[in-house]
Design an enzyme around this catalytic site. Structure first.
Site, PDB file in Angstrom:
ATOM      1  N   GLU A 231       8.297  -2.859   1.409  1.00 22.99           N
ATOM      2  CA  GLU A 231       8.564  -1.855   0.380  1.00 22.99           C
ATOM      3  C   GLU A 231       8.947  -0.505   0.973  1.00 22.99           C
ATOM      4  OE1 GLU A 231       4.824  -2.432  -1.590  1.00 22.99           O
ATOM      5  OE2 GLU A 231       3.844  -0.803  -0.518  1.00 22.99           O
ATOM      6  N   PRO A 371      -3.362  -0.299   2.505  1.00 24.50           N
ATOM      7  CA  PRO A 371      -2.555  -0.246   1.283  1.00 24.50           C
ATOM      8  C   PRO A 371      -3.403  -0.344   0.026  1.00 24.50           C
ATOM      9  CG  PRO A 371      -2.495  -2.445   2.195  1.00 24.50           C
ATOM     10  CD  PRO A 371      -3.322  -1.618   3.146  1.00 24.50           C
ATOM     11  N   HIS A 395      -9.159  -3.543   4.768  1.00 25.21           N
ATOM     12  CA  HIS A 395      -7.739  -3.771   5.063  1.00 25.21           C
ATOM     13  C   HIS A 395      -6.870  -3.542   3.832  1.00 25.21           C
ATOM     14  CE1 HIS A 395      -8.004  -7.488   2.862  1.00 25.21           C
ATOM     15  NE2 HIS A 395      -6.936  -8.037   3.388  1.00 25.21           N
TER      16      HIS A 395
END
EC number: 6.5.1.8
Length: 483
Positions: A231, A371, A395
């Site tokens: 992305e 993320p 994570h």
């Protein structure tokens, strides 16, 4: 001076026996003695062969020495009981962690080889260790403590380009995102890219890896399925941090998340079966079976796991190099970290094997990316080296819904409205990966303030994921997918 180019034939000629020790010795010497001559390396190996006991404690050569020593009595099929009271481990954000993940971690803490552990705030159930589980062991590696997608990682390239270009030239970025990689569990390229990782000697020396070489090459630079993504977004740095080294401001970022593809999965499943055959644990803990690093299978797995990690990193670099070329500039900074891996680290002065299954290394000053979801910010972080967390952090945000539940409970309209609300262009992806399936990333970050410091953020804008038909959010909401 170039690194010693040793061959199996040369090692056999000086007396090395047939078996894994050949691959172990070649790999070790090529990494640790790359600036020495072949003659120098062979002389060391001769001395080691003559007196392996003298080298067992050597940090570099010990793994070769262990292969040359007589093996202890076989533990094939041995019944092993869990300890009644497991080791203590710290839990971060416990109020947001499901009971199944907690139970799995308590099981892992009872293993005879367990030394230390921690559970991250994004934790949820998995196979063997829970996702978000961290476990340190004594001279033992647990294939399912590493996970199936060995070396799965995040990679962020930051470009000194104005974020406004993401909207002004949206069609360009969409096109380049589509051309940079392939998604899907079986995706392969017709033409394989070149990369040094495919020339690793283990592909030619280890029978299992030799069989996987061709497919691994065709999948080099692909991204898989599930929660893997590529992305474009906006990187925001509010103030300069020495570890990151970027001035405050806004940049265009390119972020990828994927792992070692079929290569890692095959390695994981092969060695898990071996581990289960060697250590018969209670049924509920069988996926926590381990291999000793002083065993042939354990030494082989360690080499194969590290190769899979290198391969996963190479996949990201192939993709990022394509994007950089099309953008016509090099990134001003690249941050990369992996999870689903095991490391040799020192804990209280003793070497241990630290498994991080869905957990980010967060040693002192170590950079990483955590993320959120396809609409939620992610964060560039700097580790604080917190021993209570075994130098680890989450994570990601972590799932709060299974894939099946997400497909059944989230409507197409809800999904479309959420994407529109945050101005996200989605290419592929489905209800199973919708933002509603994930925990609140801000809550997760709050739970690990003692583990990492935030040095920047990443806001997704153009997101590419697997668009497989069975995961399409245009399908009926009563359709399900495998967990």
């Amino acid at each position: 001076m170039s690194k010693p180019s040793l061959t199996g034939k040369e090692l056999r000629a000086i007396g090395y026996p047939e078996g894994p020790v050949i691959s172990v010795a070649m790999s070790t010497m090529q990494k640790a003695y790359r600036h020495e001559s072949k003659e120098y390396a062979l002389n060391i190996l001769k001395e080691l062969l003559a007196a392996p006991h003298d080298y067992v404690s050597d940090k570099t050569l010990g793994i070769i020495a262990q292969q040359l020593l007589p093996k202890p009595a076989a533990m094939e099929g041995a019944d092993i009981s869990l300890n009644q009271t497991g080791i203590h481990f710290n839990i971060f954000g416990q109020e947001h962690i499901e009971e199944g993940a907690l139970h799995q971690m308590y099981q892992a803490a009872k293993l005879p080889v367990a030394v230390a552990g921690a559970l991250m705030p994004d934790a949820h159930s998995g196979y063997g260790l829970p996702i978000g589980g961290v476990l340190a062991t004594d001279n033992a590696v647990i294939p399912y403590g590493v996970g199936v997608d060995i070396g799965c990682r995040m990679c962020l390239s930051i470009f000194d380009l104005p974020p406004k270009e993401l909207t002004d030239r949206e069609a360009f970025f969409i096109r380049e995102l589509g051309a940079a990689t392939l998604f899907g569990s079986g995706a392969q390229f017709d033409r394989s890219p070149d990369h040094a990782v495919m020339e690793n000697r283990l592909f030619y020396e280890m029978p299992l890896l030799k069989r996987l070489h061709g497919r691994a090459w065709k999948q080099l630079g692909s991204s898989g399925s599930g929660n893997h993504f590529a992305e474009f977004g906006i990187v925001t740095i509010t103030e300069k941090d020495e570890a990151l080294g970027l001035d405050a401001g806004s940049y265009i970022g390119f972020l990828t998340h994927s792992g070692s593809r079929a290569l890692g999965a095959t390695i994981a499943n092969h060695y898990t079966k071996l581990a289960i055959s060697k250590r018969r644990l209670p049924q509920e803990a069988k996926n926590l079976a381990w291999l000793g690093l002083d065993e042939e299978a354990g030494a082989e797995y360690w080499l194969a796991m590290n190769l899979a990690g290198d391969y996963a990193s190479a996949c990201h670099h192939v993709i990022h190099d394509k994007i950089a070329k099309q953008l016509g500039r090099k990134p001003v900074k690249q941050v990369e970290n992996h999870h689903n891996f095991a490391w040799k680290e020192l804990l209280d002065g003793k070497e241990v094997i630290v498994h991080r299954k869905g957990a980010t290394p967060a040693g002192k000053e170590v950079l990483g990316i955590i993320p959120g979801s396809m609409t939620a910010d992610g964060f560039i972080v700097k580790g604080k080296g917190t021993t209570a967390a075994v130098n680890s952090a989450s994570h990601g945000a972590g799932r709060k819904m299974s894939r099946t539940r997400a497909i059944q409970s989230v409507t197409d309209k809800q999904f479309r409205d959420e994407l529109k609300k945050f101005g996200v262009k989605l290419l592929g992806g489905g209800l199973d990966e919708s933002p509603f399936a994930y925990k609140d990333i801000h809550t997760v970050m709050q739970s690990q303030k003692a583990l990492v410091a935030i040095v920047g953020s990443f806001t997704p804008k153009i997101v590419k994921m697997d668009g497989a038909a069975h995961r399409s959010w245009k399908k009926k909401k009563d359709e399900t997918v495998a967990e």
